[in-house]
Design a protein around this motif. Structure first.
Motif, PDB file in Angstrom:
ATOM      1  N   SER A  24       0.858  -1.185   0.000  1.00 23.71           N
ATOM      2  CA  SER A  24       0.000   0.000   0.000  1.00 23.71           C
ATOM      3  C   SER A  24       0.891   1.230   0.000  1.00 23.71           C
ATOM      4  O   SER A  24       2.013   1.178   0.485  1.00 23.71           O
ATOM      5  CB  SER A  24      -0.897   0.013   1.238  1.00 23.71           C
ATOM      6  OG  SER A  24      -2.080  -0.695   0.970  1.00 23.71           O
ATOM      7  N   HIS A  26       0.395   4.278   1.449  1.00 18.03           N
ATOM      8  CA  HIS A  26       0.312   5.272   2.519  1.00 18.03           C
ATOM      9  C   HIS A  26       1.669   5.588   3.125  1.00 18.03           C
ATOM     10  O   HIS A  26       1.937   6.694   3.534  1.00 18.03           O
ATOM     11  CB  HIS A  26      -0.562   4.775   3.666  1.00 18.03           C
ATOM     12  CG  HIS A  26      -1.967   4.533   3.312  1.00 18.03           C
ATOM     13  ND1 HIS A  26      -2.376   3.386   2.697  1.00 18.03           N
ATOM     14  CD2 HIS A  26      -3.075   5.278   3.493  1.00 18.03           C
ATOM     15  CE1 HIS A  26      -3.689   3.436   2.524  1.00 18.03           C
ATOM     16  NE2 HIS A  26      -4.129   4.567   2.986  1.00 18.03           N
ATOM     17  N   GLN A  37      -5.947   1.788  -2.826  1.00 20.43           N
ATOM     18  CA  GLN A  37      -4.658   1.220  -2.460  1.00 20.43           C
ATOM     19  C   GLN A  37      -4.606  -0.259  -2.809  1.00 20.43           C
ATOM     20  O   GLN A  37      -5.612  -0.861  -3.158  1.00 20.43           O
ATOM     21  CB  GLN A  37      -4.450   1.387  -0.951  1.00 20.43           C
ATOM     22  CG  GLN A  37      -4.465   2.818  -0.493  1.00 20.43           C
ATOM     23  CD  GLN A  37      -3.225   3.555  -0.943  1.00 20.43           C
ATOM     24  OE1 GLN A  37      -2.153   2.952  -1.066  1.00 20.43           O
ATOM     25  NE2 GLN A  37      -3.336   4.834  -1.181  1.00 20.43           N
ATOM     26  N   ARG A  38      -3.433  -0.832  -2.626  1.00 22.72           N
ATOM     27  CA  ARG A  38      -3.299  -2.280  -2.809  1.00 22.72           C
ATOM     28  C   ARG A  38      -3.719  -2.932  -1.495  1.00 22.72           C
ATOM     29  O   ARG A  38      -2.898  -3.084  -0.586  1.00 22.72           O
ATOM     30  CB  ARG A  38      -1.866  -2.620  -3.156  1.00 22.72           C
ATOM     31  CG  ARG A  38      -1.474  -2.094  -4.529  1.00 22.72           C
ATOM     32  CD  ARG A  38       0.009  -2.195  -4.745  1.00 22.72           C
ATOM     33  NE  ARG A  38       0.337  -1.947  -6.148  1.00 22.72           N
ATOM     34  CZ  ARG A  38       1.566  -1.765  -6.595  1.00 22.72           C
ATOM     35  NH1 ARG A  38       2.591  -1.802  -5.765  1.00 22.72           N
ATOM     36  NH2 ARG A  38       1.782  -1.551  -7.866  1.00 22.72           N
ATOM     37  N   ILE A  39      -4.987  -3.286  -1.409  1.00 31.19           N
ATOM     38  CA  ILE A  39      -5.486  -3.777  -0.117  1.00 31.19           C
ATOM     39  C   ILE A  39      -4.963  -5.169   0.207  1.00 31.19           C
ATOM     40  O   ILE A  39      -4.910  -5.558   1.357  1.00 31.19           O
ATOM     41  CB  ILE A  39      -7.026  -3.768  -0.025  1.00 31.19           C
ATOM     42  CG1 ILE A  39      -7.649  -4.606  -1.144  1.00 31.19           C
ATOM     43  CG2 ILE A  39      -7.551  -2.353  -0.026  1.00 31.19           C
ATOM     44  CD1 ILE A  39      -9.150  -4.806  -0.944  1.00 31.19           C
ATOM     45  N   ASN A  76      -2.951  -5.990   3.145  1.00 26.21           N
ATOM     46  CA  ASN A  76      -2.054  -4.882   3.474  1.00 26.21           C
ATOM     47  C   ASN A  76      -2.721  -3.821   4.326  1.00 26.21           C
ATOM     48  O   ASN A  76      -2.047  -2.967   4.897  1.00 26.21           O
ATOM     49  CB  ASN A  76      -1.561  -4.214   2.193  1.00 26.21           C
ATOM     50  CG  ASN A  76      -0.698  -5.156   1.375  1.00 26.21           C
ATOM     51  OD1 ASN A  76       0.331  -5.613   1.849  1.00 26.21           O
ATOM     52  ND2 ASN A  76      -1.128  -5.468   0.171  1.00 26.21           N
ATOM     53  N   GLU A  77      -4.027  -3.859   4.369  1.00 29.36           N
ATOM     54  CA  GLU A  77      -4.771  -2.807   5.063  1.00 29.36           C
ATOM     55  C   GLU A  77      -5.826  -3.409   5.960  1.00 29.36           C
ATOM     56  O   GLU A  77      -6.317  -4.508   5.712  1.00 29.36           O
ATOM     57  CB  GLU A  77      -5.493  -1.921   4.047  1.00 29.36           C
ATOM     58  CG  GLU A  77      -4.573  -1.168   3.149  1.00 29.36           C
ATOM     59  CD  GLU A  77      -5.307  -0.090   2.380  1.00 29.36           C
ATOM     60  OE1 GLU A  77      -6.546  -0.153   2.298  1.00 29.36           O
ATOM     61  OE2 GLU A  77      -4.633   0.813   1.892  1.00 29.36           O
ATOM     62  N   ILE A  83      -3.470   1.429   6.517  1.00 22.49           N
ATOM     63  CA  ILE A  83      -2.464   0.400   6.260  1.00 22.49           C
ATOM     64  C   ILE A  83      -2.164  -0.363   7.548  1.00 22.49           C
ATOM     65  O   ILE A  83      -2.211   0.193   8.645  1.00 22.49           O
ATOM     66  CB  ILE A  83      -1.183   1.037   5.698  1.00 22.49           C
ATOM     67  CG1 ILE A  83      -0.277  -0.027   5.106  1.00 22.49           C
ATOM     68  CG2 ILE A  83      -0.459   1.858   6.757  1.00 22.49           C
ATOM     69  CD1 ILE A  83       0.878   0.552   4.317  1.00 22.49           C
ATOM     70  N   ARG A 107      -6.820  -4.310  -5.678  1.00 22.44           N
ATOM     71  CA  ARG A 107      -7.353  -2.991  -5.327  1.00 22.44           C
ATOM     72  C   ARG A 107      -8.747  -3.133  -4.722  1.00 22.44           C
ATOM     73  O   ARG A 107      -9.409  -4.152  -4.934  1.00 22.44           O
ATOM     74  CB  ARG A 107      -7.416  -2.121  -6.585  1.00 22.44           C
ATOM     75  CG  ARG A 107      -6.068  -1.943  -7.269  1.00 22.44           C
ATOM     76  CD  ARG A 107      -5.259  -0.879  -6.599  1.00 22.44           C
ATOM     77  NE  ARG A 107      -3.985  -0.698  -7.276  1.00 22.44           N
ATOM     78  CZ  ARG A 107      -3.311   0.442  -7.251  1.00 22.44           C
ATOM     79  NH1 ARG A 107      -3.772   1.495  -6.603  1.00 22.44           N
ATOM     80  NH2 ARG A 107      -2.154   0.532  -7.849  1.00 22.44           N
TER      81      ARG A 107
END
Ligand SMILES: O=C(O)CCC(=O)C(=O)O
Ligand SMILES: [Fe+2]
Length: 136
Positions: A24, A26, A37-39, A76-77, A83, A107
């Motif tokens: 992610s 952030h 983001q890349r969750i 990732n989150e 994050i 995403r």
């Protein structure tokens, strides 16, 4: 999965590595704090590695050794979009042989019903605290 990024195939030869990072954005200095983001991340291991090449998560003391045909998945989150600071990871240098992986960065768009937002957000403060203290 139509809303994920295209599959990313990486080949590491001897000495090749992927420095520690967050998938992610952030935490990237100067990077966007909001936005899709890349969750989650999916890594397929396309090869064994004769020595080295583990995927490591130092904050949780986890090392995953590549095995052809295996895969690794993590979020990732948190569900509410902050994050998870513990997801910092990297690919250790390959010592012998070669390492092949295929990464899919997922995403949030399209995941609303599979991975819905919860009603609480208690760790957002924790995440900012972490950034302040560890990412100088
Ligand atoms: O090579 C690895 O084991 C890690 C790769 C990685 O972090 C990524 O593709 O986002
Ligand atoms: Fe990564």
């Amino acid at each position: 999965m139509s809303t994920a990024e295209d599959m990313n195939v990486i080949r590491y030869s001897v000495g090749g590595y992927y420095g520690h990072h967050y998938d992610s954005f952030h935490m990237i200095p100067g990077g966007p704090v909001t936005g899709p983001q890349r969750i989650a991340t999916w890594i397929s291991y396309l090869s064994d590695v004769d020595a080295g090449g583990a995927t490591v998560f130092p904050y949780v003391n986890v090392a995953v050794w590549p095995q052809r045909g295996s895969a690794l998945f993590w979020y990732n989150e948190y569900r509410w979009g902050a994050i998870d600071p513990l997801t910092m990871h990297g690919g250790c240098p390959v010592l012998v042989g070669a390492k092949w992986i295929a990464t899919k960065w997922i995403r949030p768009i399209g995941q609303e019903f599979h991975h819905p937002c919860p009603l609480h957000n208690t760790t957002i403060a924790y995440s900012y605290e972490f950034r302040k203290n560890y990412l100088k």
